[in-house]
Enzyme design. Structure first.
Site, PDB file in Angstrom:
ATOM      1  N   SER A  12       0.844  -1.207   0.000  1.00  0.00           N
ATOM      2  CA  SER A  12       0.000   0.000   0.000  1.00  0.00           C
ATOM      3  C   SER A  12       0.876   1.251   0.000  1.00  0.00           C
ATOM      4  O   SER A  12       0.524   2.265  -0.607  1.00  0.00           O
ATOM      5  CB  SER A  12      -0.979  -0.014   1.175  1.00  0.00           C
ATOM      6  OG  SER A  12      -0.390   0.510   2.335  1.00  0.00           O
ATOM      7  N   HIS A 108       8.055   2.443   9.354  1.00  0.00           N
ATOM      8  CA  HIS A 108       7.743   1.412  10.340  1.00  0.00           C
ATOM      9  C   HIS A 108       6.526   1.856  11.151  1.00  0.00           C
ATOM     10  O   HIS A 108       6.458   3.007  11.582  1.00  0.00           O
ATOM     11  CB  HIS A 108       8.954   1.193  11.255  1.00  0.00           C
ATOM     12  CG  HIS A 108       8.736   0.113  12.256  1.00  0.00           C
ATOM     13  ND1 HIS A 108       8.861  -1.224  11.936  1.00  0.00           N
ATOM     14  CD2 HIS A 108       8.348   0.155  13.552  1.00  0.00           C
ATOM     15  CE1 HIS A 108       8.571  -1.948  13.006  1.00  0.00           C
ATOM     16  NE2 HIS A 108       8.259  -1.138  14.001  1.00  0.00           N
ATOM     17  N   GLU A 141      22.177  -1.200   9.335  1.00  0.00           N
ATOM     18  CA  GLU A 141      22.196  -2.659   9.323  1.00  0.00           C
ATOM     19  C   GLU A 141      21.362  -3.274  10.451  1.00  0.00           C
ATOM     20  O   GLU A 141      21.207  -4.481  10.503  1.00  0.00           O
ATOM     21  CB  GLU A 141      23.631  -3.169   9.425  1.00  0.00           C
ATOM     22  CG  GLU A 141      24.250  -2.871  10.787  1.00  0.00           C
ATOM     23  CD  GLU A 141      25.654  -2.323  10.681  1.00  0.00           C
ATOM     24  OE1 GLU A 141      25.818  -1.273  10.008  1.00  0.00           O
ATOM     25  OE2 GLU A 141      26.558  -2.932  11.258  1.00  0.00           O
ATOM     26  N   GLU A 173       1.092   6.762   7.681  1.00  0.00           N
ATOM     27  CA  GLU A 173       2.279   6.286   6.966  1.00  0.00           C
ATOM     28  C   GLU A 173       2.326   6.847   5.549  1.00  0.00           C
ATOM     29  O   GLU A 173       3.360   7.335   5.086  1.00  0.00           O
ATOM     30  CB  GLU A 173       2.270   4.750   6.856  1.00  0.00           C
ATOM     31  CG  GLU A 173       2.611   4.019   8.126  1.00  0.00           C
ATOM     32  CD  GLU A 173       2.560   2.505   7.929  1.00  0.00           C
ATOM     33  OE1 GLU A 173       3.140   1.990   6.957  1.00  0.00           O
ATOM     34  OE2 GLU A 173       1.923   1.823   8.754  1.00  0.00           O
TER      35      GLU A 173
END
Lengths: 199, 199
Positions: A12, A108, A141, A173
């Site tokens: 999305s 996130h 990382e 988001e």
């Protein structure tokens, strides 16, 4: 800016960038969409938008390093200048991030550093927080541990399910990820160590 | 409700409760203020409000357990029904929490579970978050890990120092802690496992 997007699921957030690109509201060209999942719904969205797609299923490689090398080689061959993770469910190695040479962003669904990893919304509900949100960050990382670009809070309601909270966060988001990329393209992100300032 | 407050430092949150009590805007009686620091500024505030104070400096006891037992005995003797931590810099043991029998609340200057422990505001700035805030929670034996009652977000500004961020969060703390105690007194907090619902 020649942009690639990595996905594992529905896509999305990918759709938001595809729309912005096709509508010309964001100065990116989406050159390629890659995935670790051959059947990700997101790949279908990309195909429908006429974008080149390719899957890099982990099972097709002797190890994660080999998969990453092929993925990175593909991105480099395409002349990618910006990589957006949009629900890509693998942590990129430090080697990948260092060798990439282009910025890598991720979004996130929590206020990091709270609730990294999978099922962030469920983690938040099980912890019992009253405020969650989402985070756009540069990728390093670690697991959702990179320098934070933008965050926005979303209130948790007592009647929330994982689905209803996820849906409310997802709306934010879509807006926040676009805004972060817009700031990056405009040269308005100043990074110093892990501190990112909007100038 | 017979209430005690534990402090280690300045006691600005204590002052809010002292004011609410003396002004009659909150249905608590502040019976006692305890501290692990003999010279905490907060003790002076309590004395000025005519509240009985007592220090329990760790160095005066063979171990932490002995200190806690004397502290708990004092609170029990006073018939305490509610214990508020207001900048008390020690983690209470599980034994203390279980044996207390009265609710224990704490306020913390971050959106827990992010940045528990000391110097939460500095931790937040060093991490580079864009949203922090504060949390009122029931106390368990962990470090700022108990069930969350209320949280409120505070935006971090690019020019923030530890002091400016702490000051902005503190304003919210004062309001949020009062509100949480008000909800508790009104019987409006329903607790189920680690989930606290305002009913």
């Amino acid at each position: 800016m020649r942009t690639a997007v990595l996905v594992s699921g529905r896509g999305s957030n990918l759709q938001v960038f595809l729309d912005a690109w096709t509508q010309g509201t964001l100065a990116i060209e989406i050159v390629a969409v890659g995935s670790d999942q051959e059947n990700a719904q997101a790949l279908e969205r990309a195909r429908q938008a006429g974008v080149s797609v390719r899957a890099f299923p982990l099972g097709a490689y002797p190890n994660r390093r080999a998969q990453e090398r092929e993925l990175l080689g593909w991105l480099k061959d395409l002349g990618i200048e910006l990589l957006l993770l949009a629900g890509y469910m693998r942590v990129l190695s430090g080697e990948f991030v260092r060798e990439a040479g282009f910025p890598i962003l991720n979004i996130h669904p929590s206020l990091l550093p709270a609730f990294p990893g999978t099922q962030a919304q469920r983690q938040a509900l099980e912890y019992g927080v009253k405020v969650s949100g989402c985070t756009v960050h540069f990728v390093d990382e670690g697991l959702d541990s990179g320098p934070i670009i933008l965050q926005e809070a979303v209130l948790v309601r007592s009647e929330d399910t994982e689905e209803s909270l996820a849906a409310r966060i997802l709306e934010v988001e879509h807006r926040l990820y676009l805004e972060a990329v817009r700031l990056l393209l405009a040269g308005k992100l100043k990074r110093s160590g892990r501190i990112v300032t909007v100038i």
